[in-house]
Design a protein around this motif. Structure first.
Motif, mmCIF file in Angstrom:
data_model
loop_
_atom_site.group_PDB
_atom_site.id
_atom_site.type_symbol
_atom_site.label_atom_id
_atom_site.label_comp_id
_atom_site.label_asym_id
_atom_site.label_seq_id
_atom_site.Cartn_x
_atom_site.Cartn_y
_atom_site.Cartn_z
ATOM 1 N N CYS A 43 12.516 61.696 98.324
ATOM 2 C CA CYS A 43 11.536 62.666 99.124
ATOM 3 C C CYS A 43 10.419 61.681 99.867
ATOM 4 O O CYS A 43 9.450 62.219 100.413
ATOM 5 N N GLU A 49 14.892 64.640 102.722
ATOM 6 C CA GLU A 49 14.654 65.941 102.104
ATOM 7 C C GLU A 49 15.520 66.946 102.753
ATOM 8 O O GLU A 49 16.298 67.573 102.231
ATOM 9 N N TYR A 53 18.661 69.197 101.788
ATOM 10 C CA TYR A 53 18.635 70.750 101.693
ATOM 11 C C TYR A 53 20.128 71.112 102.364
ATOM 12 O O TYR A 53 20.675 72.048 102.080
ATOM 13 N N LYS A 80 9.419 66.741 92.476
ATOM 14 C CA LYS A 80 8.430 67.510 93.147
ATOM 15 C C LYS A 80 8.431 68.950 93.471
ATOM 16 O O LYS A 80 7.427 69.561 93.305
ATOM 17 N N GLU A 81 9.417 69.342 93.496
ATOM 18 C CA GLU A 81 9.807 70.883 93.845
ATOM 19 C C GLU A 81 9.915 71.801 92.664
ATOM 20 O O GLU A 81 9.676 72.822 92.693
ATOM 21 N N ALA A 84 10.913 75.613 92.031
ATOM 22 C CA ALA A 84 11.223 76.284 93.415
ATOM 23 C C ALA A 84 12.378 75.966 93.947
ATOM 24 O O ALA A 84 13.101 76.780 94.880
ATOM 25 N N LEU A 85 13.133 74.919 93.507
ATOM 26 C CA LEU A 85 14.427 74.587 93.914
ATOM 27 C C LEU A 85 15.623 75.798 93.552
ATOM 28 O O LEU A 85 16.294 76.084 94.473
ATOM 29 N N ARG A 88 14.882 78.628 95.832
ATOM 30 C CA ARG A 88 15.302 78.488 97.115
ATOM 31 C C ARG A 88 16.891 78.466 97.305
ATOM 32 O O ARG A 88 17.429 78.857 98.324
#
Ligand code: 5AD
Ligand code: SF4
Length: 442
Positions: A43, A49, A53, A80-81, A84-85, A88
């Motif tokens: 990232c 990044e 995705y 980092k995420e 939340a990944l 998503r």
């Protein structure tokens, strides 16, 4: 395994692969054949990044056809995420952060036992560092060795300290043992990896420095070459310069990211040196080691970068005449100090500055390469040239790619070549010891 990012990430993927082979998994090159697809992610810039995705999204269709498929996202983006990944991407079954890599086999078992999703992104590494099994893969010539993890520098643009945590050096005896084991397995070249190898050992309670580590590794029987990356200018010591000069196995190449040529921008970047100080370091390096190969990283378009600042960066490239430079467009990363600055340089200006520097440096790099014509270079023969029968490829001590005539028996050996010509960015030479006076064709 699909890997994004730096050598550190590629090495981490080797480690993950090794741990999973130990646990009974088999690596496949074919996406469709895989029961488990793991991404090891980067990232450092937004572009990497976004590419990740895109790739993860593409797997949605495959997962729909094959519901038992396990999709995992690991490394820096995972750290980092976090969860939340999985919000998503509902088809992601496993998120494993930079501190969870060593526990990958257990995490996968949990997914296989029906727990989905599994998210593991601890702030610190719970288990002592897992090492890749040395026997992994084919007999190799060259291997990476991680000497430290994390970074304490907090350059204002950089997300690394947030996703990889503070600097943790491995103990010198541990590194030496690993290099010895690699040498016993047939490896002749090691590349030592760390975000800032020049500050190696500062976090240890033993008396250790990077120069001292190089000295210890230089004594390992069977190893013929030692490389390292990355060096931070603010921490490069005279001892290290002398080590590069005096230790026969340490290659004369330093990757020394300057990032910018304007002292004002360097201050805003929190780099800890001025433009003049950087130039003095280069001068000292070249005084001590005249043939040293120097490469660098540059960021264009840092917030507030003016035409004048940019010109200073171009001048830096002109003054130093690096052998090579990676030139990046500034990418704003949330959570970093520069991420909240709003005096952004507009996209088209960044693109124009990027293009201008790429063009400028390309000429310089080519001239530096040409200066090696008609010189003798020591090349480590790494492999057969895939396209030209009877030719081998390898690298010079200065990290240039070279091609020359040779056979299987030469692989893994240092070959002295006379450089006859260039083919693109490849040096083409003739092995000095079986010199026939003829330039090889090919
Ligand atoms: N934007 C652009 N480039 C970056 N780098 C690190 N962070 C950023 C960022 N936010 C570059 C630096 C570093 C290299 C590995 O990546 O030049 O040396
Ligand atoms: Fe990032 Fe700076 Fe650390 Fe390099 S030294 S990893 S650029 S914070």
């Amino acid at each position: 395994m699909i890997t994004f990012g730096c050598q550190m990430n590629q090495h981490d993927s080797e480690m993950i692969g090794g741990l999973l082979e130990d646990a009974g998994y088999i690596l496949t090159e074919h996406l469709e054949a895989a029961d488990v697809i793991l991404f090891n992610t980067c990232c450092v810039r937004e572009h990497a990044e976004q590419r990740l995705y895109g790739r993860v999204s593409q797997l949605k269709a495959l997962k729909a056809k094959k519901p038992e498929l396990i999709v995992g996202v690991g490394g820096c983006v995972a750290q980092k995420e976090k969860a939340a990944l999985t919000k998503r991407f509902s088809h992601v079954d496993l998120v494993f952060g930079t501190n969870a890599l060593g526990g990958i086999a257990d995490l996968l078992r949990r997914v296989e036992n029906g727990e989905r999703p599994v998210v593991s992104t601890p702030d610190v590494c719970a288990s002592p560092e897992h090492r890749p099994p040395i026997t992994l893969g084919r007999a190799r010539i060259s291997a990476w060795v991680s000497v430290m993890r994390g970074c304490d520098n907090y350059c204002s643009y950089c997300v690394v300290p947030y996703v990889r945590g503070p600097q943790r050096s491995r103990r010198p005896d541990e590194v030496v043992a690993e290099v010895r084991a690699l040498a016993e397995g047939g490896v002749v070249e090691v590349t030592l990896l760390g975000q800032n190898v020049n500050s190696y050992g500062r976090d240890l309670h033993v008396d250790a420095s990077f120069a001292r580590l190089l000295e210890q590794l230089d004594a390992v029987v069977g190893i013929t070459r030692i490389r390292f990356t990355t060096s931070h200018p603010k921490d490069i010591s005279t001892d290290l310069m002398r080590a590069i000069r005096d230790l026969p196995k340490v290659c004369e190449h330093v990757h020394l990211p300057v990032q910018a040529g304007s002292t004002r921008i360097l201050e805003l970047m929190n780099r800890g040196y001025s433009s003049e100080e950087y130039l003095r370091i280069v001068e000292r390096l070249r005084d001590l080691i005249p043939h040293i190969s120097l490469t660098t990283d540059i960021i264009v378009g840092f917030p507030g970068e003016t035409e004048e600042d940019f010109e200073q960066t171009r001048l830096m490239l002109e003054k130093v005449r690096f052998d090579g430079a990676y030139i990046f467009k500034y990418s704003s990363r949330s959570g970093t100090a520069a991420g909240s600055l709003d005096n952004r340089v507009d996209k088209s200006t960044i693109a124009a500055r990027h293009r201008a520097l790429l063009e400028f440096q390309k000429e310089v790099s080519l001239e530096r390469l040409k200066s090696l014509l008609n010189t003798t270079q020591s090349v480590l023969a790494e492999s057969h040239d895939a396209k030209r029968h009877g030719f081998l490829v390898g690298r010079t001590r200065g990290h240039r790619v070279a091609r020359f005539c040779g056979g299987q028996e030469d692989i893994g050996r240092e070959i002295e070549i006379r450089v006859c010509r260039l083919d693109g960015w490849t040096l083409v030479g003739e092995a000095a010891q079986h010199s026939s006076g003829q330039e090889p064709q090919g």
